[in-house]
Each structure stands twice: as C-alpha cells, then as structure tokens.
Design a protein around this motif. Structure first.
Motif, PDB file in Angstrom:
ATOM      1  N   LYS A  22      -1.882  26.460 -12.031  1.00  0.00           N
ATOM      2  CA  LYS A  22      -3.243  26.750 -12.458  1.00  0.00           C
ATOM      3  C   LYS A  22      -3.993  25.487 -12.877  1.00  0.00           C
ATOM      4  O   LYS A  22      -5.222  25.505 -13.006  1.00  0.00           O
ATOM      5  N   LYS A  23      -3.247  24.402 -13.084  1.00  0.00           N
ATOM      6  CA  LYS A  23      -3.860  23.147 -13.509  1.00  0.00           C
ATOM      7  C   LYS A  23      -4.165  22.252 -12.310  1.00  0.00           C
ATOM      8  O   LYS A  23      -3.482  22.315 -11.290  1.00  0.00           O
ATOM      9  N   HIS A  24      -5.175  21.407 -12.471  1.00  0.00           N
ATOM     10  CA  HIS A  24      -5.450  20.394 -11.466  1.00  0.00           C
ATOM     11  C   HIS A  24      -4.338  19.351 -11.483  1.00  0.00           C
ATOM     12  O   HIS A  24      -3.807  19.007 -12.544  1.00  0.00           O
ATOM     13  N   SER A  25      -3.978  18.836 -10.311  1.00  0.00           N
ATOM     14  CA  SER A  25      -2.885  17.860 -10.204  1.00  0.00           C
ATOM     15  C   SER A  25      -3.418  16.492  -9.794  1.00  0.00           C
ATOM     16  O   SER A  25      -4.315  16.383  -8.959  1.00  0.00           O
ATOM     17  N   ILE A  26      -2.834  15.459 -10.385  1.00  0.00           N
ATOM     18  CA  ILE A  26      -3.165  14.068 -10.056  1.00  0.00           C
ATOM     19  C   ILE A  26      -1.897  13.385  -9.571  1.00  0.00           C
ATOM     20  O   ILE A  26      -0.869  13.407 -10.262  1.00  0.00           O
ATOM     21  N   ILE A  27      -1.963  12.786  -8.387  1.00  0.00           N
ATOM     22  CA  ILE A  27      -0.829  12.052  -7.832  1.00  0.00           C
ATOM     23  C   ILE A  27      -1.184  10.572  -7.761  1.00  0.00           C
ATOM     24  O   ILE A  27      -2.253  10.199  -7.270  1.00  0.00           O
ATOM     25  N   LEU A  28      -0.283   9.728  -8.264  1.00  0.00           N
ATOM     26  CA  LEU A  28      -0.484   8.286  -8.311  1.00  0.00           C
ATOM     27  C   LEU A  28       0.398   7.617  -7.260  1.00  0.00           C
ATOM     28  O   LEU A  28       1.615   7.821  -7.239  1.00  0.00           O
ATOM     29  N   LEU A  29      -0.215   6.813  -6.389  1.00  0.00           N
ATOM     30  CA  LEU A  29       0.486   6.171  -5.283  1.00  0.00           C
ATOM     31  C   LEU A  29       0.570   4.669  -5.520  1.00  0.00           C
ATOM     32  O   LEU A  29      -0.460   3.995  -5.654  1.00  0.00           O
ATOM     33  N   HIS A  30       1.790   4.142  -5.541  1.00  0.00           N
ATOM     34  CA  HIS A  30       1.994   2.723  -5.831  1.00  0.00           C
ATOM     35  C   HIS A  30       1.704   1.837  -4.622  1.00  0.00           C
ATOM     36  O   HIS A  30       1.569   2.300  -3.492  1.00  0.00           O
ATOM     37  N   GLY A  31       1.642   0.532  -4.877  1.00  0.00           N
ATOM     38  CA  GLY A  31       1.382  -0.445  -3.835  1.00  0.00           C
ATOM     39  C   GLY A  31       2.650  -0.953  -3.170  1.00  0.00           C
ATOM     40  O   GLY A  31       3.763  -0.481  -3.450  1.00  0.00           O
ATOM     41  N   SER A  32       2.506  -1.945  -2.313  1.00  0.00           N
ATOM     42  CA  SER A  32       3.623  -2.474  -1.523  1.00  0.00           C
ATOM     43  C   SER A  32       4.748  -3.012  -2.404  1.00  0.00           C
ATOM     44  O   SER A  32       4.501  -3.814  -3.309  1.00  0.00           O
ATOM     45  N   GLY A  33       5.969  -2.559  -2.119  1.00  0.00           N
ATOM     46  CA  GLY A  33       7.144  -3.035  -2.820  1.00  0.00           C
ATOM     47  C   GLY A  33       7.258  -2.570  -4.257  1.00  0.00           C
ATOM     48  O   GLY A  33       8.153  -3.002  -4.977  1.00  0.00           O
ATOM     49  N   GLN A  34       6.400  -1.673  -4.691  1.00  0.00           N
ATOM     50  CA  GLN A  34       6.373  -1.262  -6.094  1.00  0.00           C
ATOM     51  C   GLN A  34       6.987   0.129  -6.274  1.00  0.00           C
ATOM     52  O   GLN A  34       7.627   0.660  -5.362  1.00  0.00           O
ATOM     53  N   SER A  35       6.806   0.697  -7.437  1.00  0.00           N
ATOM     54  CA  SER A  35       7.381   2.011  -7.735  1.00  0.00           C
ATOM     55  C   SER A  35       6.557   2.694  -8.818  1.00  0.00           C
ATOM     56  O   SER A  35       5.525   2.171  -9.262  1.00  0.00           O
ATOM     57  N   HIS A  36       7.036   3.834  -9.277  1.00  0.00           N
ATOM     58  CA  HIS A  36       6.333   4.613 -10.304  1.00  0.00           C
ATOM     59  C   HIS A  36       6.127   3.837 -11.600  1.00  0.00           C
ATOM     60  O   HIS A  36       5.225   4.148 -12.381  1.00  0.00           O
ATOM     61  N   VAL A  37       6.951   2.815 -11.849  1.00  0.00           N
ATOM     62  CA  VAL A  37       6.907   2.139 -13.152  1.00  0.00           C
ATOM     63  C   VAL A  37       5.556   1.473 -13.417  1.00  0.00           C
ATOM     64  O   VAL A  37       5.169   1.298 -14.577  1.00  0.00           O
ATOM     65  N   VAL A  38       4.831   1.107 -12.346  1.00  0.00           N
ATOM     66  CA  VAL A  38       3.538   0.438 -12.562  1.00  0.00           C
ATOM     67  C   VAL A  38       2.507   1.401 -13.151  1.00  0.00           C
ATOM     68  O   VAL A  38       1.484   0.962 -13.683  1.00  0.00           O
ATOM     69  N   TRP A  39       2.771   2.701 -13.082  1.00  0.00           N
ATOM     70  CA  TRP A  39       1.828   3.707 -13.555  1.00  0.00           C
ATOM     71  C   TRP A  39       2.199   4.269 -14.928  1.00  0.00           C
ATOM     72  O   TRP A  39       1.592   5.258 -15.364  1.00  0.00           O
ATOM     73  N   SER A  40       3.145   3.680 -15.616  1.00  0.00           N
ATOM     74  CA  SER A  40       3.656   4.269 -16.862  1.00  0.00           C
ATOM     75  C   SER A  40       2.551   4.538 -17.881  1.00  0.00           C
ATOM     76  O   SER A  40       2.444   5.645 -18.427  1.00  0.00           O
ATOM     77  N   LEU A  41       1.725   3.548 -18.146  1.00  0.00           N
ATOM     78  CA  LEU A  41       0.670   3.731 -19.138  1.00  0.00           C
ATOM     79  C   LEU A  41      -0.397   4.696 -18.639  1.00  0.00           C
ATOM     80  O   LEU A  41      -0.914   5.515 -19.404  1.00  0.00           O
ATOM     81  N   THR A  42      -0.725   4.618 -17.366  1.00  0.00           N
ATOM     82  CA  THR A  42      -1.725   5.515 -16.788  1.00  0.00           C
ATOM     83  C   THR A  42      -1.311   6.964 -16.935  1.00  0.00           C
ATOM     84  O   THR A  42      -2.123   7.829 -17.298  1.00  0.00           O
ATOM     85  N   THR A  43      -0.053   7.237 -16.657  1.00  0.00           N
ATOM     86  CA  THR A  43       0.461   8.601 -16.782  1.00  0.00           C
ATOM     87  C   THR A  43       0.334   9.108 -18.212  1.00  0.00           C
ATOM     88  O   THR A  43      -0.061  10.251 -18.450  1.00  0.00           O
ATOM     89  N   GLN A  44       0.632   8.246 -19.186  1.00  0.00           N
ATOM     90  CA  GLN A  44       0.521   8.638 -20.590  1.00  0.00           C
ATOM     91  C   GLN A  44      -0.918   8.976 -20.956  1.00  0.00           C
ATOM     92  O   GLN A  44      -1.185   9.963 -21.650  1.00  0.00           O
ATOM     93  N   TYR A  45      -1.867   8.166 -20.487  1.00  0.00           N
ATOM     94  CA  TYR A  45      -3.267   8.392 -20.810  1.00  0.00           C
ATOM     95  C   TYR A  45      -3.784   9.710 -20.244  1.00  0.00           C
ATOM     96  O   TYR A  45      -4.595  10.392 -20.864  1.00  0.00           O
ATOM     97  N   LEU A  46      -3.328  10.048 -19.048  1.00  0.00           N
ATOM     98  CA  LEU A  46      -3.829  11.252 -18.391  1.00  0.00           C
ATOM     99  C   LEU A  46      -3.090  12.518 -18.808  1.00  0.00           C
ATOM    100  O   LEU A  46      -3.554  13.623 -18.552  1.00  0.00           O
ATOM    101  N   SER A  47      -1.936  12.340 -19.443  1.00  0.00           N
ATOM    102  CA  SER A  47      -1.062  13.485 -19.731  1.00  0.00           C
ATOM    103  C   SER A  47      -1.659  14.456 -20.741  1.00  0.00           C
ATOM    104  O   SER A  47      -1.289  15.628 -20.767  1.00  0.00           O
ATOM    105  N   ASP A  48      -2.596  13.972 -21.587  1.00  0.00           N
ATOM    106  CA  ASP A  48      -3.160  14.850 -22.615  1.00  0.00           C
ATOM    107  C   ASP A  48      -4.466  15.498 -22.176  1.00  0.00           C
ATOM    108  O   ASP A  48      -5.197  16.053 -22.994  1.00  0.00           O
ATOM    109  N   GLN A  49      -4.758  15.411 -20.871  1.00  0.00           N
ATOM    110  CA  GLN A  49      -6.012  15.966 -20.357  1.00  0.00           C
ATOM    111  C   GLN A  49      -5.823  17.302 -19.640  1.00  0.00           C
ATOM    112  O   GLN A  49      -6.686  17.738 -18.886  1.00  0.00           O
ATOM    113  N   ASN A  50      -4.683  17.912 -19.855  1.00  0.00           N
ATOM    114  CA  ASN A  50      -4.389  19.228 -19.275  1.00  0.00           C
ATOM    115  C   ASN A  50      -4.308  19.204 -17.754  1.00  0.00           C
ATOM    116  O   ASN A  50      -4.776  20.099 -17.057  1.00  0.00           O
TER     117      ASN A  50
END
Length: 261
Positions: A22-50
C-alpha cells in the motif's frame, strides 16, 4: 531482504520493515563498481517518510550473487524481475551515474509503474575513457584511484582511504565487476531515444565540480524532459552519495515530500 532471481541470491538493503504494497516504493540504483553501501545515509533519511525503501546490489556487486551483467539493457530487464518479485506496483527510481542509465532504460521498457525518476550525476550517455577501461579490465587496482581522482570534486577529499577499495578489494573484482560496468556504460547508445519517452515527474541532481558529467551536459539532459527540476550541489564532484550524502539525502527527502503533497 534476500531472494532468488535466476537461481542467484539478490540482496537489497531495506529499512527493516516488511514490504507494504500500500506504500509507495523507492529503489536506489548504485553506480559502476559500487554497491548498496553508498546509499546508507540516503536510506535512513527516507525511511521515516512512510515509503518502502530499497538499495539494490546488482548481480556480482556487494552481497548479490552471480556474474556482473554486461549491458545496461540486461540490467534493466533484471531490475524488472526484482520489482515483480517484490510485488511493487507504485515506484520511484533514484539512480546514480550508471544507475541513471539503468533507470532510463527501465523507463523506456517498463513505463507503467514509474511515478518519479531522480537522476543523480547522470546523463543519457556516459562515455568512459579507454585507458580507465583497459586498467580495470586488467584488474589493476590503480583504476580505482583514477576513478576517485576524476570522480571526486576535490581529490584530497576522501580522507581515510579510497572508498571504492572498501567495495572492490581484489584484482578479480576490479576485472569482473568494475570493468564490466564501465564497458556497459560506454556501450549504451539508446539513452537519447529513451529520454524522449519519459513522461513522469523527474528530478536532476548534479555536482558543481563534476568532471564526468559536466553541468552543461547535465542541463542538456534535463532540458530534454519537460517540467523537470534541477538541483546543483556545490563543492561536489561525480561521487555525490559519497561526497555530499547529507545534502543529497535532504534534497531527495524534500523533493519526495513536495511531489507527494
């Protein structure tokens, strides 16, 4: 969150909550040679927005199994399998660098589910220097140093070591992950056609000092999409999620609040 696609385990960093369709979903796509770890802070910021928030590791990257996919088109097709596996029907995509090309091709192939696209340090084409490709293809760790030298707005900014070497820490990984990604970016030619088909809300974030996607090129890209919005981060190069993660996260959070409202 972990599950199987094509018999290989896929890893997504999420907010720790169960997926809510029922919630809107946001998917974060990393750059070349990278992984999910580059989005750690971004995920935290967006996590409280339902929202449902996911940072994906593409095959061969981070904690996801399998070989790295060789083309942007293959990555977009794989991404659609992931989205269908989770059950997402209402979607925003945030892509950084190579992730922008994937988001662009995904929107070209599967436009129905996309509500918003956010391009971070991206364009509809990302040509890569042949010397960098050759170094990475040979497994030379120096390719990581070159990427950061060109990627960061100020090369001395990454105090404490090259962050890419914490993600790719062997010659094999450089050869089988980074080199494959760089070649995929360099070979992607459909962006100029794909961008013409975008009809959803679009937000562009660029680094003022980006040497890979210069401001002029970025503005040209944004200008191809009617009513798109642009934000320029000062004192920032191409590696936006690593260089200026707080400002990036704040801008994303504010923009999602605006389009939501």
């Amino acid at each position: 969150m972990n599950f199987l696609i094509n018999s290989n385990e896929v890893f997504l960093m999420d907010t720790g909550s169960a997926f809510d369709p029922k919630k809107h979903s946001i998917i974060l796509l990393h750059g070349s040679g990278q992984s999910h770890v580059v989005w750690s802070l971004t995920t935290q910021y967006l996590s409280d927005q339902n929202y449902n928030v996911f940072a994906i590791d593409f095959p061969g990257h981070g904690n996801s199994e399998g070989e790295s996919l060789k083309t942007i088109e293959e990555m977009a097709i794989w991404l659609d399998k992931v989205i269908n596996k989770i059950g997402i029907k209402d979607l925003s995509i945030v892509g950084h660098s190579q992730g922008c090309l994937i988001a662009l091709e995904y929107a070209n192939r599967y436009p129905k589910n996309i509500k918003n696209i956010i391009f971070v340090a991206g364009s509809y084409e990302i040509p890569v220097n042949k010397s960098l490709i050759d170094l990475a293809y040979s497994g030379d760790i120096e390719s990581l140093n070159l990427m950061m030298k060109w990627g960061y707005g100020k090369s001395k900014q990454f105090i404490g070591g090259n962050p890419l070497q914490k993600i790719l820490n062997s010659s094999r990984e450089v050869r089988e992950v980074l080199a494959v990604d760089l070649i995929a970016c360099n070979n992607y030619k459909n962006g100029v056609n794909a961008v013409k088909k975008i009809n959803c809300s679009t937000f562009f974030i660029f680094g003022e000092l980006d040497k890979m996607i210069k401001i002029e090129k970025g503005k040209e890209f944004a200008g191809l999409i009617p009513d798109s919005k642009i934000h320029i981060i000062k004192n920032c190069g191409h590696m936006t999620p690593l260089e200026q993660p707080k400002e990036l996260a704040r801008e994303l959070k504010e923009w999602f609040y605006t389009v939501k409202g």
